[in-house]
Design a protein around this motif. Sequence first.
Motif, short mmCIF file in Angstrom:
data_model
loop_
_atom_site.label_atom_id
_atom_site.label_comp_id
_atom_site.label_asym_id
_atom_site.label_seq_id
_atom_site.Cartn_x
_atom_site.Cartn_y
_atom_site.Cartn_z
N GLU A 76 75.99 -22.90 -1.70
CA GLU A 76 76.30 -24.30 -1.95
C GLU A 76 77.63 -24.40 -2.68
OE1 GLU A 76 73.09 -26.59 -3.67
OE2 GLU A 76 74.53 -27.74 -4.85
N SER A 114 67.31 -32.54 3.80
CA SER A 114 67.50 -32.04 2.45
C SER A 114 66.38 -31.07 2.06
CB SER A 114 67.55 -33.23 1.49
OG SER A 114 68.17 -32.87 0.28
N LYS A 115 65.18 -31.39 2.47
CA LYS A 115 64.06 -30.50 2.15
C LYS A 115 64.17 -29.18 2.89
CE LYS A 115 59.87 -32.38 1.84
NZ LYS A 115 58.73 -33.31 2.09
N ARG A 168 66.64 -27.11 1.16
CA ARG A 168 66.11 -26.49 -0.05
C ARG A 168 65.33 -25.21 0.26
NH1 ARG A 168 62.54 -29.98 -4.12
NH2 ARG A 168 61.68 -30.61 -2.11
N ARG A 210 67.78 -22.60 1.00
CA ARG A 210 68.44 -22.17 -0.22
C ARG A 210 67.55 -21.22 -1.00
NH1 ARG A 210 69.09 -25.84 -4.31
NH2 ARG A 210 68.37 -27.48 -2.91
N GLN A 211 66.26 -21.59 -1.11
CA GLN A 211 65.33 -20.74 -1.86
C GLN A 211 65.14 -19.39 -1.20
OE1 GLN A 211 61.96 -23.36 -2.11
NE2 GLN A 211 62.59 -24.21 -4.09
#
Lengths: 115, 115
Positions: A60, A46-47, A50, A53-54
């Motif tokens: 998403e 999950s990290k 992220r 994603r950033q």
Amino acid sequence: MVTEAPSVFAAVADPTRRAILDALRTGERSAGELATLFPISRPAVSKHVRVLRQAGLLRERRAAQSRLYSLDPAPLRHIERWLEHYRVFWAARLHDLKRHVEAAERKRPRTPRTP
Amino acid sequence: MVTEAPSVFAAVADPTRRAILDALRTGERSAGELATLFPISRPAVSKHVRVLRQAGLLRERRAAQSRLYSLDPAPLRHIERWLEHYRVFWAARLHDLKRHVEAAERKRPRTPRTP
DNA sequence: ATATTCTGTAACCATATGGTTACAGAAGCC
DNA sequence: GGCTTCTGTAACCATATGGTTACAGAATAT
């Protein structure tokens, strides 16, 4: 130490994150599905997600309880563009560089990549 | 945590190291010259140079007391090759197409517990 | 309404990383 | 020889990073 704006270079530096991107090449996957692909815990994945994603590399989509992630390769163009400067070097060693560049510029204004 | 073999991806992740490579595009430079280009100490630059050397991106030539570094862009091809897989995604809009098709294919009512 | 499923976040830990100052070593200069 | 120049390394420090476990929250299922 200066906290750098999240870069696509940094996002792609981690082998697990590259593997996540590679996994998404075949289609979108849920966070849980992604987690099963690696020997690390689900929060760890999950990290990584992220970070990706950033960096703008993931899209998403929410479906039921799941979140489906898919590839957005657009930011990879920053890397592509940076590499452009070095592609000309690949043909010759450094002490041949000047000759190489000058010859290339004399023959044509740009060196397009032939697919 | 697994100590990863030094990767060209990791070497290029740091902005200072990219700047060093960029500086070397115009020709070889001594370690001291490189240090003057950045607001960090000479040993810090030296450490970055070592990382780049270990990634195979630099050639070293000794001249008098100086060490002259020049670019060896060959390892960048690893990045280039990895990007190849994604170039098709931004060349065509295949990834949107794939998502669409798979959304249609994945019309299962529930996700099975174990594959 | 309650339980279950799927996910992200918080808190924490160990190591990696990027920076510094101090020192050592090799090559030119006097 | 002895000093100066140029460089890499060692020792150390603060922060970033990647990992874990525990928890919270939203949506589905019963």
